[in-house]
Motif scaffolding. Structure first.
Motif, PDB file in Angstrom:
ATOM      1  N   ASN A  54      -0.438 -11.083   5.565  1.00 56.16           N
ATOM      2  CA  ASN A  54      -0.469  -9.955   5.074  1.00 56.16           C
ATOM      3  C   ASN A  54      -0.897  -9.765   3.832  1.00 56.16           C
ATOM      4  O   ASN A  54      -1.419  -8.715   3.677  1.00 56.16           O
ATOM      5  N   GLN A  55       0.014 -10.421   3.103  1.00 53.11           N
ATOM      6  CA  GLN A  55       0.328  -9.702   1.670  1.00 53.11           C
ATOM      7  C   GLN A  55      -1.067 -10.335   0.814  1.00 53.11           C
ATOM      8  O   GLN A  55      -1.810  -9.270   0.171  1.00 53.11           O
ATOM      9  N   PRO A  84      -5.366  -9.787   3.349  1.00 51.47           N
ATOM     10  CA  PRO A  84      -4.514  -8.811   4.749  1.00 51.47           C
ATOM     11  C   PRO A  84      -5.594  -8.379   4.718  1.00 51.47           C
ATOM     12  O   PRO A  84      -6.146  -7.844   6.484  1.00 51.47           O
ATOM     13  N   ARG A  85      -7.488  -8.249   4.329  1.00 52.76           N
ATOM     14  CA  ARG A  85      -8.554  -7.803   5.436  1.00 52.76           C
ATOM     15  C   ARG A  85      -9.041  -9.303   6.389  1.00 52.76           C
ATOM     16  O   ARG A  85      -9.251  -9.074   8.037  1.00 52.76           O
ATOM     17  N   SER A  86      -8.262 -10.606   6.624  1.00 52.23           N
ATOM     18  CA  SER A  86      -8.720 -11.599   7.009  1.00 52.23           C
ATOM     19  C   SER A  86      -7.654 -11.519   7.866  1.00 52.23           C
ATOM     20  O   SER A  86      -8.156 -12.067   9.286  1.00 52.23           O
ATOM     21  N   TYR A 143      -5.831  -9.223   9.922  1.00 51.62           N
ATOM     22  CA  TYR A 143      -6.576  -7.764  10.412  1.00 51.62           C
ATOM     23  C   TYR A 143      -8.293  -7.897  11.252  1.00 51.62           C
ATOM     24  O   TYR A 143      -7.823  -8.121  12.364  1.00 51.62           O
ATOM     25  N   PHE A 149      -8.078  -0.534   9.860  1.00 46.98           N
ATOM     26  CA  PHE A 149      -8.058  -0.952   9.110  1.00 46.98           C
ATOM     27  C   PHE A 149      -7.337  -0.408   7.473  1.00 46.98           C
ATOM     28  O   PHE A 149      -7.929   0.990   7.452  1.00 46.98           O
ATOM     29  N   SER A 150      -6.249  -1.202   7.503  1.00 45.24           N
ATOM     30  CA  SER A 150      -5.547   0.174   6.103  1.00 45.24           C
ATOM     31  C   SER A 150      -5.516  -1.298   4.612  1.00 45.24           C
ATOM     32  O   SER A 150      -4.529  -1.798   5.456  1.00 45.24           O
ATOM     33  N   GLU A 151      -5.730  -1.391   4.369  1.00 47.88           N
ATOM     34  CA  GLU A 151      -5.004  -2.475   3.142  1.00 47.88           C
ATOM     35  C   GLU A 151      -3.386  -1.508   2.528  1.00 47.88           C
ATOM     36  O   GLU A 151      -2.756  -2.349   2.923  1.00 47.88           O
ATOM     37  N   HIS A 152      -3.483  -0.817   2.376  1.00 48.07           N
ATOM     38  CA  HIS A 152      -2.510  -0.169   1.545  1.00 48.07           C
ATOM     39  C   HIS A 152      -1.108  -0.405   2.430  1.00 48.07           C
ATOM     40  O   HIS A 152       0.023  -1.354   3.114  1.00 48.07           O
ATOM     41  N   ALA A 192      -1.651  -2.799   5.116  1.00 53.49           N
ATOM     42  CA  ALA A 192      -1.523  -4.005   5.962  1.00 53.49           C
ATOM     43  C   ALA A 192       0.083  -4.641   4.596  1.00 53.49           C
ATOM     44  O   ALA A 192       0.509  -5.220   4.744  1.00 53.49           O
ATOM     45  N   ARG A 193      -0.889  -4.094   3.286  1.00 57.42           N
ATOM     46  CA  ARG A 193      -0.010  -4.529   1.926  1.00 57.42           C
ATOM     47  C   ARG A 193       1.670  -4.891   2.317  1.00 57.42           C
ATOM     48  O   ARG A 193       3.110  -5.306   1.574  1.00 57.42           O
TER      49      ARG A 193
END
Length: 142
Positions: free
Chosen positions: A23-24, A27-29, A31, A43-46, A48-49
């Motif tokens: 996830n860190q 993150p897109r992978s 999700y 999806f939210s990269e923020h 997720a990270r």
């Protein structure tokens, strides 16, 4: 008893390490490919990270407890994990509307197992350390 505690901690540590790293760093992978995550868009990269970083922090605590399974490490690590895992289980339990039967079974089972493992570490540590001291072994040496 310590072996059971270590096995439970190893499972939780590896789970958090893999999920947190994935996830860190990707993150897109995570999700797009982790089972059932796409049931809770968007999806939210923020987020997720942030989740990945927090999960890696839990992995660190669990790893320390795994290496040194003393109550002073195992109970706080398992409690910190449980603060996440128990509500996480109930969140997924109450959000199964769009899941297939297979996804619902997977989510419920997997989340229940790891939530119970966190609580089991606490209980097993308390039981182990409540035993009378035998042959001069102190609580710190256990």
């Amino acid at each position: 008893m310590t072996l059971l505690i270590r096995i439970a901690l190893a499972i939780l540590f590896l789970d958090e390490l893999v999920v947190g790293f994935w996830n860190q760093v990707f993150p897109r992978s995570f999700y797009d490919h982790f089972p059932t995550v796409t049931l809770t868009p968007p999806f939210s990269e923020h987020y997720a990270r942030d989740f990945g970083g927090a999960t890696l922090g839990l992995a660190l605590l669990l790893g320390i407890a795994l290496v040194k399974p003393r109550a002073v490490f195992t109970i706080p690590a398992a409690a910190a994990y449980s603060v996440f895992a128990v509500p996480h289980f109930f969140f997924h339990l109450s959000h199964l509307a769009h899941a297939t039967v297979g996804q619902a079974v997977f989510l419920t089972t997997a989340n229940a197992v790891v939530a119970l493992l966190g609580l089991a570490v606490i209980v097993l540590t308390l039981i182990r350390d409540a035993r009378p001291r035998q042959r001069g072994v102190t609580m710190i040496e256990r």
